[in-house]
Design an enzyme around this catalytic site. Sequence first.
Site, PDB file in Angstrom:
ATOM      1  N   GLU A  68     -23.418 -17.528 -20.052  1.00 38.13           N
ATOM      2  CA  GLU A  68     -24.830 -17.765 -19.773  1.00 38.13           C
ATOM      3  C   GLU A  68     -24.994 -19.160 -19.177  1.00 38.13           C
ATOM      4  OE1 GLU A  68     -27.453 -16.510 -23.111  1.00 38.13           O
ATOM      5  OE2 GLU A  68     -28.498 -18.390 -22.683  1.00 38.13           O
TER       6      GLU A  68
ATOM      7  N   CYS B 286     -23.326 -19.249 -26.095  1.00 38.60           N
ATOM      8  CA  CYS B 286     -23.049 -20.661 -26.394  1.00 38.60           C
ATOM      9  C   CYS B 286     -21.586 -20.809 -26.757  1.00 38.60           C
ATOM     10  CB  CYS B 286     -23.826 -21.105 -27.633  1.00 38.60           C
ATOM     11  SG  CYS B 286     -25.500 -21.557 -27.320  1.00 38.60           S
TER      12      CYS B 286
END
Length: 402
Positions: free
Chosen positions: A291, A257
């Site tokens: 990601e 994140c």
Amino acid sequence: MSNKPTFFFCKSAAQLEEGCTLSVRMEATGMWKPADILSIKTEGGKRQYYVHFLHFDKRLDDWVVEEDLNLSSVRFPRNCSTAKRKLADEDLPVANETMTRSQQSQLPQKSVDEINAIKNVQWIELGKHRIKPWYFSPYPQEMCAQPCIYLCEWCLKYVMNATCLARHLVKCNLRHPPGEEIYRKDTISFFEIDGRRSRTYAQNLCLLSKLFLDEKTLYHDTDPFLFYIMTVFDSRGFHIVGYFSKEKISDENNLACVLTLPPYQRLGYGRLLIELSYVLSKCERKTGSPEKPLSDLGLLSYRSFWSQAILDVLINQKYHDSENKITISINDISEKTSINIDDVIFTLKELELIMYYKSRHIVCVKSDVVKNHLKNKSKPQLRIDASCLHWVPKEWNSSKKH
Ligand code: ZN
């Protein structure tokens, strides 16, 4: 029967229900845009409508009042009874807002996704900043009922009001994130937080960041993650600006994140967070990739970072072959930048630098791309200075308890 959507003229907003689509005024721009009604509530005797603007990010979802709704053309949801659709042309009695418990229990239960669709925190106060959240975050319900959640800017503990915060600040000794400072240049520092050793801090950070990140699920289990917190320093302490998280054990992803807090956005901090994630990969002698999925803002930052890093390599390339042509493979670019091969190819395609020439794929750097790149580079920009990084990669063994 026609499948074409039918639009109705409503005489009163009382006829509207959840699932209706109509034109709604956007607070930010004053423009009218089509929106879905996701929820309806009554506060102080006035109905309020929670709307999602079609084709816009969820962070623009908001509560609006009747004056912001255009009732001249309303589409009712498919499951709405025909009788009610017909009634839309007539006057509907205003629904009685007080319901008995048994009536309430007969209402369709909302799914978790539906509940999460609605922002639940009105404001947060973090240090000197009062910030309006963008998305749902699972703070306890009694917190969400308050007009503002107060956060300690040092340990990220949340409390209900300013008095509770003042009481907490007397006891809270932290003046920086509770980890090791791994980087410092001028007023910017990075702290490395182990999600297991500083579990409470990591969980509070995840709750805070969920307010501004829609795509990511919340990590209740923070143990497998490291968190790199970026701060700016002043006489009071090291103030959090943003962070990125990274799995301790991951072959492909060098970032899970990434978030720059809204008061610090558009100042080049997001780029700095991304750059550090690749500098760490370089120390690990690895290539990496964020990601997926990336948020809309995340993808913008990454595209700009990738283009810049890859063009830097192409333009500074010194090796020439016998025909005085620059030769470099995608692999070389990936190794030099620590950007993984797929992201290198994606960026070269985005920049339209890959060409098919004499039955081979070649990279062709056009002069306008170079000019543009050099112009962008001449602007002042925050950069990671690798000589200010004090960090050695740790071996996280999956079989050992980390
Ligand atoms: Zn604190």
